[in-house]
Design a protein around this motif. Structure first.
Motif, short mmCIF file in Angstrom:
data_model
loop_
_atom_site.label_atom_id
_atom_site.label_comp_id
_atom_site.label_asym_id
_atom_site.label_seq_id
_atom_site.Cartn_x
_atom_site.Cartn_y
_atom_site.Cartn_z
N GLY A 255 2.26 0.80 7.19
CA GLY A 255 1.03 -0.86 7.10
C GLY A 255 0.90 -0.91 7.75
O GLY A 255 1.30 -1.93 8.89
N LEU A 256 -0.80 -1.73 7.71
CA LEU A 256 -1.65 -2.06 9.01
C LEU A 256 -2.85 -2.81 8.21
O LEU A 256 -3.35 -2.39 7.36
CB LEU A 256 -2.14 -1.58 9.70
N LYS A 257 -2.86 -4.16 8.52
CA LYS A 257 -4.27 -4.47 8.24
C LYS A 257 -4.72 -5.83 9.37
O LYS A 257 -4.25 -6.25 9.87
CB LYS A 257 -4.52 -5.29 6.86
N LEU A 258 -5.95 -6.38 9.65
CA LEU A 258 -6.85 -6.84 10.53
C LEU A 258 -6.87 -7.59 9.08
O LEU A 258 -7.95 -7.87 8.44
CB LEU A 258 -7.85 -6.57 11.49
N ILE A 259 -6.20 -9.38 9.76
CA ILE A 259 -6.59 -10.18 8.08
C ILE A 259 -6.69 -11.43 9.33
O ILE A 259 -6.03 -11.91 10.18
CB ILE A 259 -5.95 -10.57 7.31
N ILE B 36 -3.37 -8.71 13.73
CA ILE B 36 -3.32 -7.41 12.88
C ILE B 36 -1.41 -7.97 11.95
O ILE B 36 -0.42 -8.10 12.60
CB ILE B 36 -2.82 -6.85 14.24
N MET C 262 1.27 -5.83 10.56
CA MET C 262 2.36 -4.01 10.51
C MET C 262 3.50 -4.06 9.64
O MET C 262 4.25 -5.65 10.25
CB MET C 262 2.51 -3.52 10.97
N TRP D 150 3.40 -10.54 2.80
CA TRP D 150 1.90 -10.23 3.62
C TRP D 150 1.62 -8.27 3.20
O TRP D 150 0.27 -8.18 3.28
CB TRP D 150 2.33 -9.53 4.92
N PHE D 151 2.44 -7.67 2.07
CA PHE D 151 2.11 -6.89 2.18
C PHE D 151 2.63 -6.56 0.36
O PHE D 151 3.63 -5.65 0.17
CB PHE D 151 2.51 -5.44 2.50
N GLU E 238 1.01 -5.62 -1.88
CA GLU E 238 0.48 -4.13 -2.43
C GLU E 238 1.12 -2.86 -2.42
O GLU E 238 1.47 -1.94 -2.15
CB GLU E 238 -0.74 -3.78 -1.90
#
Ligand code: GTP
Ligand code: MG
Length: 148
Positions: free
Chosen positions: A34-38, A71, A73, A130-131, A133
């Protein structure tokens, strides 16, 4: 297999350390799930660090985490929680060994570049926070070359 939550803090993103940090986890053999910039809101940062709410540095810590994009993850692998903490290094960069992320790239405890879950239980809670989803479920073809 075990999963951990890793966050590159705003200083790590601003300083262009994202690729270097991801590379260290990848080269070790862990799988990115999993990875996102927020940009996180104050209330979200307070929730993430709720266990530290009584500490004198809490407000400064929250200001730091919301000061720019992070980031977020999820990394997976055998013993990834404890090994991830070793890759990251001691909380205070003055005590982190060279070769660790904080030992190589940080000076002040309040600008220590990266967060990693401190136990399997915290990892579970942090990944859920954080995830929501759910981490992405894919299989790496490298598996038999990393695990016996
Ligand atoms: P994280 O992976 O970020 O959770 O760090 P940690 O598990 O190594 O340390 P801890 O959870 O105890 O503290 C969370 C974060 O608060 C640290 O990474 C630091 O950024 C910050 N922090 C901890 N102790 C101090 C302190 O004494 N002074 C300041 N200014 N910040 C601190
Ligand atoms: Mg911690």
């Amino acid at each position: 297999m075990e999963q951990t939550f890793i966050m590159i803090k705003p200083d790590g993103v601003q300083r262009g350390l994202v690729g270097e940090i991801i590379s260290r986890f990848e080269k070790k053999g862990f799988y990115l799930k999993g990875l996102k910039l927020i940009n996180v809101e104050r209330s979200f940062a307070e929730k993430h660090y709720a266990d530290l709410s009584a500490k004198p540095f809490f407000n400064g810590l929250v200001e730091y985490i919301i000061s720019g994009p992070v980031i977020a993850m999820v990394w997976q692998g055998k013993n990834v929680v404890i090994t991830g903490r070793k890759i990251i290094g001691a909380t205070n960069p003055a005590e982190s060994a060279p070769g660790t992320i904080r030992g190589d790239f940080a000076i002040d405890i309040g600008r220590n570049v990266i967060h990693g879950s401190d136990s399997v239980e915290s990892a579970r809670k942090e990944i859920a926070l954080w995830f929501p989803e759910c981490p992405f479920n894919w299989q790496s073809c490298l598996h038999p070359w990393i695990y016996e």
